[in-house]
Design a protein around this motif. Structure first.
Motif, PDB file in Angstrom:
ATOM      1  N   GLU A  68       0.802  -1.226  -0.052  1.00 36.08           N
ATOM      2  CA  GLU A  68      -0.129  -0.172  -0.127  1.00 36.08           C
ATOM      3  C   GLU A  68       0.896   1.425  -0.058  1.00 36.08           C
ATOM      4  OE1 GLU A  68      -2.422  -0.541   3.265  1.00 36.08           O
ATOM      5  OE2 GLU A  68      -3.934  -1.745   2.396  1.00 36.08           O
ATOM      6  N   VAL A  69       0.501   2.086  -0.856  1.00 36.26           N
ATOM      7  CA  VAL A  69       1.304   3.242  -1.071  1.00 36.26           C
ATOM      8  C   VAL A  69       0.540   4.719  -0.897  1.00 36.26           C
ATOM      9  CG1 VAL A  69       2.889   4.687  -2.697  1.00 36.26           C
ATOM     10  CG2 VAL A  69       2.931   2.348  -2.591  1.00 36.26           C
ATOM     11  N   ASP A  70       0.554   5.564   0.011  1.00 34.85           N
ATOM     12  CA  ASP A  70       0.117   6.592   0.175  1.00 34.85           C
ATOM     13  C   ASP A  70       0.263   7.882  -0.924  1.00 34.85           C
ATOM     14  OD1 ASP A  70      -1.522   8.579   1.474  1.00 34.85           O
ATOM     15  OD2 ASP A  70      -0.241   9.210   2.789  1.00 34.85           O
ATOM     16  N   SER A  71      -0.191   7.342  -1.846  1.00 34.09           N
ATOM     17  CA  SER A  71      -0.316   8.384  -3.202  1.00 34.09           C
ATOM     18  C   SER A  71      -1.251   8.027  -4.057  1.00 34.09           C
ATOM     19  CB  SER A  71       1.069   8.456  -3.878  1.00 34.09           C
ATOM     20  OG  SER A  71       1.331   9.201  -4.824  1.00 34.09           O
ATOM     21  N   SER A  72      -1.453   8.854  -5.167  1.00 34.21           N
ATOM     22  CA  SER A  72      -2.713   8.673  -5.920  1.00 34.21           C
ATOM     23  C   SER A  72      -2.107   8.062  -7.437  1.00 34.21           C
ATOM     24  CB  SER A  72      -3.509   9.927  -6.290  1.00 34.21           C
ATOM     25  OG  SER A  72      -2.640  10.807  -7.195  1.00 34.21           O
ATOM     26  N   LEU A  73      -3.029   7.453  -8.328  1.00 31.95           N
ATOM     27  CA  LEU A  73      -2.593   6.847  -9.496  1.00 31.95           C
ATOM     28  C   LEU A  73      -2.235   7.866 -10.478  1.00 31.95           C
ATOM     29  CD1 LEU A  73      -4.957   3.827  -9.899  1.00 31.95           C
ATOM     30  CD2 LEU A  73      -2.415   3.842  -9.113  1.00 31.95           C
ATOM     31  N   SER A  74      -2.817   8.937 -10.239  1.00 31.90           N
ATOM     32  CA  SER A  74      -2.642   9.980 -11.373  1.00 31.90           C
ATOM     33  C   SER A  74      -1.498  11.169 -11.008  1.00 31.90           C
ATOM     34  CB  SER A  74      -4.220  10.940 -11.281  1.00 31.90           C
ATOM     35  OG  SER A  74      -3.945  11.500 -10.149  1.00 31.90           O
ATOM     36  N   PHE A  75      -1.025  10.851  -9.850  1.00 32.80           N
ATOM     37  CA  PHE A  75       0.142  11.748  -9.459  1.00 32.80           C
ATOM     38  C   PHE A  75       1.475  11.511 -10.639  1.00 32.80           C
ATOM     39  CE2 PHE A  75       4.063  13.001  -7.282  1.00 32.80           C
ATOM     40  CZ  PHE A  75       3.799  13.922  -7.040  1.00 32.80           C
ATOM     41  N   ALA A  76       1.960  12.442 -11.061  1.00 30.98           N
ATOM     42  CA  ALA A  76       3.018  12.270 -12.112  1.00 30.98           C
ATOM     43  C   ALA A  76       4.496  13.076 -11.985  1.00 30.98           C
ATOM     44  CB  ALA A  76       2.586  12.539 -13.370  1.00 30.98           C
ATOM     45  N   ARG A  77       5.422  12.389 -12.025  1.00 29.80           N
ATOM     46  CA  ARG A  77       6.559  13.174 -11.893  1.00 29.80           C
ATOM     47  C   ARG A  77       7.663  13.041 -13.265  1.00 29.80           C
ATOM     48  NH1 ARG A  77       8.971  11.330  -5.946  1.00 29.80           N
ATOM     49  NH2 ARG A  77       7.317  12.698  -4.683  1.00 29.80           N
ATOM     50  N   ASP A  78       8.319  13.882 -13.260  1.00 29.69           N
ATOM     51  CA  ASP A  78       9.620  13.484 -14.260  1.00 29.69           C
ATOM     52  C   ASP A  78      10.709  12.934 -13.499  1.00 29.69           C
ATOM     53  OD1 ASP A  78      12.280  14.182 -15.439  1.00 29.69           O
ATOM     54  OD2 ASP A  78      10.888  14.957 -17.260  1.00 29.69           O
ATOM     55  N   TYR A  79      11.241  11.764 -13.898  1.00 29.68           N
ATOM     56  CA  TYR A  79      12.155  11.063 -13.199  1.00 29.68           C
ATOM     57  C   TYR A  79      13.543  11.100 -13.939  1.00 29.68           C
ATOM     58  CZ  TYR A  79       8.745   8.904 -10.040  1.00 29.68           C
ATOM     59  OH  TYR A  79       7.642   8.922  -9.156  1.00 29.68           O
ATOM     60  N   ILE A  80      14.641  11.143 -13.309  1.00 31.96           N
ATOM     61  CA  ILE A  80      16.050  11.168 -14.034  1.00 31.96           C
ATOM     62  C   ILE A  80      16.961  10.380 -13.142  1.00 31.96           C
ATOM     63  CG2 ILE A  80      16.630  13.119 -12.759  1.00 31.96           C
ATOM     64  CD1 ILE A  80      17.609  12.143 -16.271  1.00 31.96           C
ATOM     65  N   ASN A  81      17.689   9.210 -13.574  1.00 28.20           N
ATOM     66  CA  ASN A  81      18.478   8.469 -12.975  1.00 28.20           C
ATOM     67  C   ASN A  81      19.660   9.039 -12.538  1.00 28.20           C
ATOM     68  OD1 ASN A  81      20.852   6.288 -13.158  1.00 28.20           O
ATOM     69  ND2 ASN A  81      18.983   5.379 -12.298  1.00 28.20           N
ATOM     70  N   LEU A  82      20.145   8.779 -11.302  1.00 29.85           N
ATOM     71  CA  LEU A  82      21.385   9.353 -10.723  1.00 29.85           C
ATOM     72  C   LEU A  82      22.558   9.413 -11.782  1.00 29.85           C
ATOM     73  CD1 LEU A  82      22.949  10.769  -8.231  1.00 29.85           C
ATOM     74  CD2 LEU A  82      23.324   8.535  -7.625  1.00 29.85           C
ATOM     75  N   GLN A  83      22.902   8.336 -12.432  1.00 34.46           N
ATOM     76  CA  GLN A  83      24.205   8.117 -13.158  1.00 34.46           C
ATOM     77  C   GLN A  83      23.886   9.185 -14.368  1.00 34.46           C
ATOM     78  OE1 GLN A  83      26.641   6.664 -12.055  1.00 34.46           O
ATOM     79  NE2 GLN A  83      25.221   5.812 -10.283  1.00 34.46           N
ATOM     80  N   ASP A  84      22.641   9.371 -15.151  1.00 30.57           N
ATOM     81  CA  ASP A  84      22.537  10.298 -16.002  1.00 30.57           C
ATOM     82  C   ASP A  84      22.779  11.767 -15.643  1.00 30.57           C
ATOM     83  OD1 ASP A  84      21.822   8.524 -18.221  1.00 30.57           O
ATOM     84  OD2 ASP A  84      19.764   8.420 -17.287  1.00 30.57           O
ATOM     85  N   VAL A  85      22.509  11.946 -14.380  1.00 35.43           N
ATOM     86  CA  VAL A  85      22.603  13.176 -13.758  1.00 35.43           C
ATOM     87  C   VAL A  85      24.116  13.760 -13.708  1.00 35.43           C
ATOM     88  CG1 VAL A  85      22.415  14.620 -11.435  1.00 35.43           C
ATOM     89  CG2 VAL A  85      20.477  13.351 -12.373  1.00 35.43           C
ATOM     90  N   LEU A  86      24.927  12.584 -13.285  1.00 33.36           N
ATOM     91  CA  LEU A  86      26.286  12.775 -12.892  1.00 33.36           C
ATOM     92  C   LEU A  86      26.956  12.948 -14.266  1.00 33.36           C
ATOM     93  CD1 LEU A  86      26.919   9.958 -10.235  1.00 33.36           C
ATOM     94  CD2 LEU A  86      26.515  12.331  -9.855  1.00 33.36           C
ATOM     95  N   ASP A  87      26.455  12.335 -15.407  1.00 30.32           N
ATOM     96  CA  ASP A  87      27.120  12.523 -16.513  1.00 30.32           C
ATOM     97  C   ASP A  87      26.816  13.939 -17.054  1.00 30.32           C
ATOM     98  OD1 ASP A  87      27.914   9.927 -16.959  1.00 30.32           O
ATOM     99  OD2 ASP A  87      26.159   9.276 -17.951  1.00 30.32           O
ATOM    100  N   ALA A  88      25.395  14.471 -16.944  1.00 34.92           N
ATOM    101  CA  ALA A  88      25.071  15.825 -17.257  1.00 34.92           C
ATOM    102  C   ALA A  88      25.817  16.830 -16.428  1.00 34.92           C
ATOM    103  CB  ALA A  88      23.602  15.853 -17.007  1.00 34.92           C
ATOM    104  N   LEU A  89      26.185  16.601 -15.378  1.00 29.35           N
ATOM    105  CA  LEU A  89      26.798  17.460 -14.478  1.00 29.35           C
ATOM    106  C   LEU A  89      28.240  17.900 -14.831  1.00 29.35           C
ATOM    107  CD1 LEU A  89      25.640  16.830 -10.845  1.00 29.35           C
ATOM    108  CD2 LEU A  89      24.808  18.666 -12.317  1.00 29.35           C
TER     109      LEU A  89
END
Length: 284
Positions: free
Chosen positions: A184-205
């Motif tokens: 059980e997760v205290d969030s809604s099905l409609s909630f949306a986020r933009d996710y970015i993986n840590l390794q991609d972030v390190l490459d970008a920085l």
């Protein structure tokens, strides 16, 4: 055997980095990546007076507050603005990358948010002390950075199940370690986020520090993933039924444009659904 003069020359030619906030989530992983890649890294103690900071090479400004910024407003301003201003004033770095956030687009009324989009911030909204302080930090970089200070606006950064920092890694940790039949997760099905993986972030920085020429870069996945899509993928791969306890309908956030990163650095971040599928399969 490498001669001593040649060895000393190689050491002198190693790229140098200073990581402000090197004990935080992104800072500590960035330090590991840079050292592994042959960089010389300096991570000052958080109590080091700004006047004593040695800012040679590339500065990565990772200091900041996230979940507790409302209860610690003075610390928030110190981390996001005051310390940054002292570092910019020293003007002794080759480049500076200031970590900001795509949260600044949360009140944006358009469909697609780009680096040029006008921000809509309300000083009477307690939550916006985070946004306002980050925006002021960005403005300082633009105004005083002499083209050497750049901003990385990060979306929701996640790592794998070994690092419980954040919503998604916490879910992965429960599914992989506990293997529940239902969750059980205290969030809604409609909630949306933009996710970015840590390794991609390190490459970008690193790319932004070494080769960036614009002031602001959106470092994001470029797509909004609803909890419904996320839970469906996790359930299919783990065999666990994930139940959303919150039935609220959340408005869709604007899509974050990553065109600048793609065109400048040929940067293609991994889809979050592909990444979490791989993580679960590797640990099943």
């Amino acid at each position: 055997m490498v001669s001593e003069p040649l060895k000393n020359k190689e050491i002198m030619n190693r790229p140098k980095a200073v990581i402000i906030g090197g004990d935080g989530f992104i800072g500590r992983h960035l330090r590991t990546r840079l050292i592994t890649s042959g960089w010389e890294c300096n991570v000052p103690d958080r109590n080091t007076p700004p006047a004593d900071l040695k800012l040679t090479g590339h500065v990565f400004y990772c200091a900041g507050l996230t979940a507790d910024y409302i209860s610690r407003p003075f610390d928030t301003i110190e981390a996001h603005v005051s310390l940054l201003s002292k570092i910019l004033e020293k003007d002794s770095f080759e480049s500076l990358v200031y970590l900001s956030s795509t949260r600044l687009y949360d009140s944006f009324s358009g469909d697609i948010a780009t680096e040029e989009s006008s921000l809509q911030l309300n000083p009477l909204n307690p939550r916006h002390i985070y946004d306002l302080s980050k925006a002021l930090g960005e403005s300082l970089c633009s105004l005083t950075g002499k083209g050497r200070a750049r901003v990385a606006r990060l979306s929701c950064v996640y790592n794998d199940h070994t690092d419980s920092e954040g919503f998604l890694p916490g879910l992965l940790q429960q599914l992989i370690q506990n293997k529940p039949r239902t969750l059980e997760v205290d969030s809604s099905l409609s909630f949306a986020r933009d996710y970015i993986n840590l390794q991609d972030v390190l490459d970008a920085l690193i790319s932004i520090a070494m080769y960036g020429s614009e002031c602001i870069y959106n470092v994001a996945g470029g797509e909004n993933i609803t909890n419904e899509a996320l839970f469906s993928c996790l359930s299919q791969e783990s065999g666990c039924k994930i139940i959303a306890l919150n039935q609220d309908t959340s408005p869709s956030p604007p899509k974050i444009s990553i065109r600048r990163m793609q065109e400048t650095f040929n940067w293609q971040p991994m889809s979050v659904l592909k990444r979490i599928t791989a993580i679960i399969r590797e640990n099943s």
